[in-house]
Design an enzyme around this catalytic site. Structure first.
Site, mmCIF file in Angstrom:
data_model
loop_
_atom_site.group_PDB
_atom_site.id
_atom_site.type_symbol
_atom_site.label_atom_id
_atom_site.label_comp_id
_atom_site.label_asym_id
_atom_site.label_seq_id
_atom_site.Cartn_x
_atom_site.Cartn_y
_atom_site.Cartn_z
ATOM 1 N N LYS A 60 7.060 23.510 -4.118
ATOM 2 C CA LYS A 60 7.583 24.826 -4.460
ATOM 3 C C LYS A 60 7.722 25.668 -3.200
ATOM 4 O O LYS A 60 6.805 25.748 -2.383
ATOM 5 C CB LYS A 60 6.637 25.521 -5.448
ATOM 6 C CG LYS A 60 7.143 26.890 -5.921
ATOM 7 C CD LYS A 60 6.143 27.510 -6.893
ATOM 8 C CE LYS A 60 6.634 28.877 -7.376
ATOM 9 N NZ LYS A 60 5.674 29.511 -8.302
ATOM 10 N N ASP A 117 3.551 29.050 -4.103
ATOM 11 C CA ASP A 117 2.151 29.245 -4.459
ATOM 12 C C ASP A 117 1.546 28.162 -5.344
ATOM 13 O O ASP A 117 0.454 28.354 -5.868
ATOM 14 C CB ASP A 117 2.007 30.589 -5.182
ATOM 15 C CG ASP A 117 2.776 30.603 -6.504
ATOM 16 O OD1 ASP A 117 4.001 30.413 -6.473
ATOM 17 O OD2 ASP A 117 2.152 30.800 -7.561
ATOM 18 N N CYS A 118 2.184 27.048 -5.538
ATOM 19 C CA CYS A 118 1.689 26.043 -6.483
ATOM 20 C C CYS A 118 0.411 25.355 -5.983
ATOM 21 O O CYS A 118 0.428 24.709 -4.930
ATOM 22 C CB CYS A 118 2.770 24.996 -6.717
ATOM 23 S SG CYS A 118 2.249 23.627 -7.754
ATOM 24 N N LYS A 157 16.868 24.626 -9.084
ATOM 25 C CA LYS A 157 16.360 23.274 -8.903
ATOM 26 C C LYS A 157 17.509 22.281 -8.761
ATOM 27 O O LYS A 157 18.465 22.321 -9.535
ATOM 28 C CB LYS A 157 15.482 22.877 -10.096
ATOM 29 C CG LYS A 157 14.192 23.665 -10.199
ATOM 30 C CD LYS A 157 13.361 23.202 -11.398
ATOM 31 C CE LYS A 157 12.077 23.990 -11.508
ATOM 32 N NZ LYS A 157 11.262 23.562 -12.668
ATOM 33 N N VAL A 217 7.041 20.167 -9.733
ATOM 34 C CA VAL A 217 6.650 19.700 -8.408
ATOM 35 C C VAL A 217 5.133 19.767 -8.309
ATOM 36 O O VAL A 217 4.497 20.487 -9.086
ATOM 37 C CB VAL A 217 7.309 20.565 -7.307
ATOM 38 C CG1 VAL A 217 8.791 20.300 -7.228
ATOM 39 C CG2 VAL A 217 7.043 22.054 -7.519
ATOM 40 N N SER A 273 0.063 14.943 -8.875
ATOM 41 C CA SER A 273 -0.663 15.168 -7.628
ATOM 42 C C SER A 273 -1.953 14.356 -7.573
ATOM 43 O O SER A 273 -2.317 13.844 -6.503
ATOM 44 C CB SER A 273 -0.947 16.663 -7.439
ATOM 45 O OG SER A 273 -1.736 17.179 -8.486
ATOM 46 N N HIS A 332 -6.391 30.973 -5.604
ATOM 47 C CA HIS A 332 -5.541 31.695 -6.550
ATOM 48 C C HIS A 332 -6.360 32.678 -7.369
ATOM 49 O O HIS A 332 -5.955 33.826 -7.579
ATOM 50 C CB HIS A 332 -4.838 30.701 -7.479
ATOM 51 C CG HIS A 332 -3.605 30.096 -6.901
ATOM 52 N ND1 HIS A 332 -2.365 30.219 -7.494
ATOM 53 C CD2 HIS A 332 -3.409 29.383 -5.770
ATOM 54 C CE1 HIS A 332 -1.464 29.590 -6.757
ATOM 55 N NE2 HIS A 332 -2.080 29.074 -5.707
ATOM 56 N N TRP A 389 1.683 34.724 -10.439
ATOM 57 C CA TRP A 389 0.826 35.018 -11.580
ATOM 58 C C TRP A 389 1.221 36.277 -12.350
ATOM 59 O O TRP A 389 0.836 36.441 -13.513
ATOM 60 C CB TRP A 389 -0.641 35.130 -11.130
ATOM 61 C CG TRP A 389 -1.236 33.800 -10.866
ATOM 62 C CD1 TRP A 389 -1.483 33.238 -9.652
ATOM 63 C CD2 TRP A 389 -1.632 32.824 -11.833
ATOM 64 N NE1 TRP A 389 -2.010 31.982 -9.792
ATOM 65 C CE2 TRP A 389 -2.111 31.699 -11.122
ATOM 66 C CE3 TRP A 389 -1.618 32.792 -13.217
ATOM 67 C CZ2 TRP A 389 -2.580 30.557 -11.773
ATOM 68 C CZ3 TRP A 389 -2.093 31.647 -13.870
ATOM 69 C CH2 TRP A 389 -2.564 30.554 -13.152
ATOM 70 N N LYS A 408 2.335 36.131 -15.928
ATOM 71 C CA LYS A 408 1.342 35.636 -16.885
ATOM 72 C C LYS A 408 0.393 36.728 -17.362
ATOM 73 O O LYS A 408 -0.385 36.502 -18.297
ATOM 74 C CB LYS A 408 0.528 34.515 -16.251
ATOM 75 C CG LYS A 408 1.329 33.287 -15.857
ATOM 76 C CD LYS A 408 1.880 32.570 -17.067
ATOM 77 C CE LYS A 408 2.583 31.280 -16.683
ATOM 78 N NZ LYS A 408 3.159 30.606 -17.860
#
Length: 252
Positions: free
Chosen positions: A46, A56-57, A84, A97, A112, A198, A245, A248
């Site tokens: 990302k 920020d992933c 994308k 990703v 991952s 995070h 974030w 959210k």
């Protein structure tokens, strides 16, 4: 946060027809010519391709930290979530990703944790251990954090559980630290540290919450991880974390 949770898809070799189609699309990538001439890995994460800034992933962060800790040869490219590329969905229908290609074997990895384990098998030194061989301490911090960030404004009912999870992590680090498995960094740290980062950044900004000062081992842990060269090479801005974030907030 816009970073999708990584689907549980095993590393695979593409079907010949799909591989040919993907190759035609992939040649549009500016790194295609160099990829054909090199071994190592190609990591798509990302970020912003125009500015080459990392997004920020935490799952992308985990994969990049593993590559850095293993001192593996790799190139990094960025996926803008609002634009994308089509080839990404050919490789990973979820469009999430990180996706990483081993240029030596032409295998793609879209999980991952599985990629970190693959690196451990292929590059055993320095040893990090497998993603499943980690202590329980800290494993519930991230879902507890997500519950807090999604809670309605003024609702503090989820804070207590998060503090308890942080306390358990602090106790473990005090007795077994400075890292999760002792004096050396392990694969578990590569998963946990980005999530703790995070949590610390987002909750301070959005909820006015800070890790209790008495949890000194947690603070030391974050300082140790952030001081590593692997982190320095893969860090992203606090602004990126907050922008990820913000959508959210109160969504739970």
């Amino acid at each position: 946060m816009l970073c999708a949770r990584v689907p549980q898809v095993v590393p695979h070799r593409a079907h010949p027809l799909l591989a040919a189609k993907s190759a035609r699309l992939y040649r549009k990538s500016p790194t295609f010519r160099t990829m054909a001439l090199q071994l190592g890995y190609e990591a798509w994460v990302k970020g912003d391709p125009a500015t080459k800034s990392l997004g920020d992933c935490p799952f992308c962060h985990r994969a990049l930290l593993a590559l850095e800790e293993k001192q593996a040869k790799y190139t990094r490219d960025y996926v803008k979530f609002s634009d994308k590329p089509k080839w990404l969905f050919d490789v990973n229908p979820e469009g999430s990703v990180p996706v990483v290609k081993d240029n030596e074997t032409s295998e793609w990895f879209v999980d991952s944790a599985k990629f970190v384990d693959y690196l451990e098998d292929k590059h055993p030194e320095p040893a990090l251990g497998k993603s499943t061989d980690v202590p329980d301490a800290g494993t519930k911090v991230f879902p507890s954090f997500v519950a807090v960030i999604k809670s309605p404004e003024g609702d503090t009912s989820k804070i207590g559980l998060l503090v308890e999870e942080l306390k358990g992590l602090n106790n473990h680090l005090e007795s077994s630290g400075p890292y999760l498995k002792g004096k050396n960094v392990s694969s578990g740290d590569l998963a946990l540290a980005p999530k703790l980062h995070h949590m610390q950044v987002a909750l301070k900004a959005f909820k006015g919450f800070e890790i209790p000062q008495e949890f000194k081992a947690v603070y030391a842990y974050l300082e140790n991880m952030r001081s590593r060269q692997s982190w320095q090479n893969t860090q992203y801005s606090d602004e990126a974390v907050l922008s990820g974030w913000k959508p959210k907030l109160g969504s739970g």
